[in-house]
Enzyme design. Structure first.
Site, PDB file in Angstrom:
ATOM      1  CG  ASP A   1      20.597  24.295 -11.450  1.00  0.00           C
ATOM      2  OD1 ASP A   1      20.565  25.360 -10.828  1.00  0.00           O
ATOM      3  OD2 ASP A   1      19.700  23.906 -12.213  1.00  0.00           O
TER       4      ASP A   1
ATOM      5  CD  GLU B   1      15.554  30.576 -11.779  1.00  0.00           C
ATOM      6  OE1 GLU B   1      14.408  30.149 -11.931  1.00  0.00           O
ATOM      7  OE2 GLU B   1      16.132  30.531 -10.677  1.00  0.00           O
TER       8      GLU B   1
ATOM      9  CG  HIS C   1      13.207  22.923 -13.594  1.00  0.00           C
ATOM     10  ND1 HIS C   1      14.063  23.850 -14.146  1.00  0.00           N
ATOM     11  CD2 HIS C   1      13.280  23.097 -12.261  1.00  0.00           C
ATOM     12  CE1 HIS C   1      14.623  24.539 -13.189  1.00  0.00           C
ATOM     13  NE2 HIS C   1      14.177  24.109 -12.027  1.00  0.00           N
ATOM     14  CG  ASP C   2      11.261  26.407 -11.991  1.00  0.00           C
ATOM     15  OD1 ASP C   2      11.144  25.388 -11.288  1.00  0.00           O
ATOM     16  OD2 ASP C   2      12.282  27.115 -12.000  1.00  0.00           O
TER      17      ASP C   2
ATOM     18  CG  ASP D   1      18.025  28.174  -8.029  1.00  0.00           C
ATOM     19  OD1 ASP D   1      17.310  27.673  -8.903  1.00  0.00           O
ATOM     20  OD2 ASP D   1      17.617  28.456  -6.878  1.00  0.00           O
TER      21      ASP D   1
HETATM   22  C1  NOJ Z   1      14.481  28.113  -9.093  1.00  0.00           C
HETATM   23  C2  NOJ Z   1      14.449  26.701  -9.543  1.00  0.00           C
HETATM   24  O1  NOJ Z   1      14.460  26.662 -10.941  1.00  0.00           O
HETATM   25  C3  NOJ Z   1      13.225  26.061  -8.951  1.00  0.00           C
HETATM   26  O2  NOJ Z   1      12.981  24.786  -9.464  1.00  0.00           O
HETATM   27  C4  NOJ Z   1      13.402  26.028  -7.460  1.00  0.00           C
HETATM   28  O3  NOJ Z   1      12.235  25.510  -6.859  1.00  0.00           O
HETATM   29  C5  NOJ Z   1      13.683  27.422  -6.902  1.00  0.00           C
HETATM   30  N1  NOJ Z   1      14.659  28.132  -7.677  1.00  0.00           N
HETATM   31  C6  NOJ Z   1      14.220  27.333  -5.523  1.00  0.00           C
HETATM   32  O4  NOJ Z   1      15.530  26.846  -5.570  1.00  0.00           O
END
Ligand code: NOJ
Length: 543
Positions: free
Chosen positions: A109, A276, A337-338, A211
């Protein structure tokens, strides 16, 4: 019935990140080996045989770098180190070697949009207005009577500007105030991050998941974001989704930054750049860049964000396939994971249909750890919530903890994840829902995933063959995957009721090779197909 053993045919025209399957590991939750209740790199090494058995080609690790952990590692204080919670650089080198020795790939990441507020760059930047690193972040004077520079909101709730007493200016943070955004218009910032990429690529990592790629550059004039259409907007609510972030994200200049990153990866053999990006399809595809100058794989989150509705999904698949640039390789993501886990979004029985969709569509699939054993979101009592998104907005039930709980390996204490108290609790059901039991059960979700993965790996028609949608209605999605040798029909019932596939101008004859109803495997199909509720099946068609 098709045998599920066999070799992965090598395909000289396609690269590993096109034919392979990516598996996301959230390192805190995969395997603990030092008894602190938090997963670590040695734990990942310990479980690589499992991933190889499952048929995974590439592991993506969520951040493992030094971090104060305000956002569980997405607040990085050193881009070139390993957080002691996860181990040492030697552990990392060992992991990389072990992954490669199994013929697998490892991607990291990369979090270039923001650092931790404890990163030396930010400590310097905030130390004085004339510090050489002042312009590495986004600082702005207050307006009249201390007014904020503009109306931008933080994704995690509240205003996106934090006042700095010492230097009497605001700084911008799209996420937590402990995650100040870097100023990507500054060439020194660009160079520093390219150096970070070289550091890991030289070590041999196979690429990056970048990210929040679409956040990286903001409007130079910092114009106010408009209110989003169709929201119950109330200005005092300070809810990110009530604004349309047209000036704080997805700026035209971001493509130049992505191009720089791609050029760095191009200096090495066969590395991958994944972005992402949560944007509608027509904007998402611009991140491929002109003439292969952008990301190899701008993550496609349609299956995560759309309602689980056959017609909407069928339309999105068509739109995506149609919008891809000629040399743009597709990809599909079912969990991360989000987001809530797929089994909690669509239910356990539909989770199998979703798995079949993910693993039969055209393009690289990404699996989120634990989805292959049908892990569900774990209810976390209010006083155990640790995710800042959940803590900041307690009334909205948006904590991401439920989908980040420890991997359920076996029925023993703490599901074989740790010897001590896990950092997030396990569900009561782990004694029934775990890898060890599911490995033995031919009807389990794990066995189902493994047979789909094996089919995909053995049959180039699924990896690189043509995709042709043939039917969709209020219940069904059906399509064909084929190459010169083989032709397969995939039929998915996204409803709980029986459904008929009645092709109009085509005849479909063949043998069912995989079905959610295992009893049907091996049966012949003669044109009209009747599916049970929640059924998905794959037919090898006669040519
Ligand atoms: C995206 C990430 O997937 C997430 O987990 C994170 O909180 C935010 N970006 C901020 O970095």
């Amino acid at each position: 019935m098709e045998s599920i053993t066999g070799t992965n045919p090598t395909d000289i025209d396609h690269l590993w990140w096109q034919t392979g399957i990516i598996y996301q590991i959230y390192p805190r939750s995969f395997q603990d080996t030092n008894g602190d209740g938090i997963g670590d790199l040695k734990g990942v090494v310990q479980r690589l045989d499992y991933l190889q058995w499952l048929g995974i080609d590439c592991v993506w690790l969520s951040p493992i770098y030094p971090s104060p952990m305000a956002d569980f590692g997405y607040d990085i204080s050193d881009y070139q180190g390993i957080h002691p919670l996860f181990g040492t650089m030697e552990d990392f080198d060992e992991l990389l070697e072990q992954v490669h020795s199994r013929g697998m790939k490892l991607i990291l990441d990369l979090v270039p949009n923001h650092t931790s507020d404890q990163h030396p760059w930010f400590l310097e930047s905030r130390s004085s207005r004339d510090n050489p690193k002042r312009d590495w972040y986004i600082w702005h004077d207050a307006g009249e009577n201390g007014a904020l520079p503009n109306n931008w909101l933080s994704v995690f709730g509240g205003h996106a500007w934090e006042w700095d007493e010492t230097t009497q200016q605001y700084y911008y943070h799209a996420f937590l105030k402990q995650q100040p955004d870097l100023n990507w218009r500054n060439p020194e910032v660009q160079q520093a991050m390219m150096d970070v990429m070289h550091f890991w690529l030289k070590k041999g990592v196979d690429g990056f998941r970048v990210d929040v790629m679409w956040h990286m550059i903001k409007d130079a004039r910092l114009r106010n974001n408009p209110v989003a259409a169709n929201t119950p907007f109330v200005a005092s609510d300070l809810i990110y989704e009530y604004h349309d972030p047209v000036y704080s994200t997805d700026q035209p200049e971001v493509h130049e930054i992505v191009r720089m990153m791609r050029q760095v990866t191009n200096e090495y053999d066969e590395r991958v750049l994944i972005g992402e990006i949560y944007l509608p399809i027509h904007k998402l595809v611009t991140y491929y860049g002109a003439d292969k100058s952008g990301a190899h794989l701008p993550f496609n989150f349609q299956l995560l964000t759309l309602p689980w509705d056959s017609q909407q999904i069928a339309r999105a698949i068509d739109e995506y396939e149609g919008a891809l640039p000629a040399d743009g390789w597709p990809n599909w993501v079912l969990g991360n994971h989000d987001q809530p886990r797929v089994a909690s979004r669509v239910g356990r029985s539909q989770a199998r249909v979703a798995a079949m969709l993910l693993l039969t569509l055209r393009g690289t699939p990404t699996i989120y750890y634990g989805d292959e054993i049908c892990m569900r979101d774990v209810p976390i009592p209010q006083d155990e919530v640790v995710d800042p998104q959940g803590l900041n907005m307690p009334d909205r039930n948006v904590s991401r903890d439920p989908s980040r709980t420890p991997m359920q390996w076996d029925p023993d204490t703490n599901a074989g994840f740790t010897d001590s108290k896990p950092w997030l609790r396990l569900p009561y059901s782990y004694q029934r829902q775990n890898v060890a039991l599911q490995k033995e059960d031919p009807d389990s979700m794990l066995s189902f995933y493994r047979s789909l993965i094996n089919l995909r790996k053995r049959q180039p028609a699924f990896q690189t063959g043509k995709f042709t949608p043939v039917y969709s209605d209020k219940q069904l999605i059906a399509f064909i995957r084929e190459n010169d040798e083989d032709r397969f029909l995939v039929v998915l019932n996204l409803s709980h009721r029986p459904a008929y596939l009645r092709p109009k101008n085509e005849t479909y004859k063949g043998e069912i090779i995989i079905s959610t109803e295992t009893e049907r495997i091996g049966l012949r199909v003669d044109n009209n197909l009747l599916l049970s509720g929640d059924e998905g099946l794959i037919v090898r068609l006669e040519r």
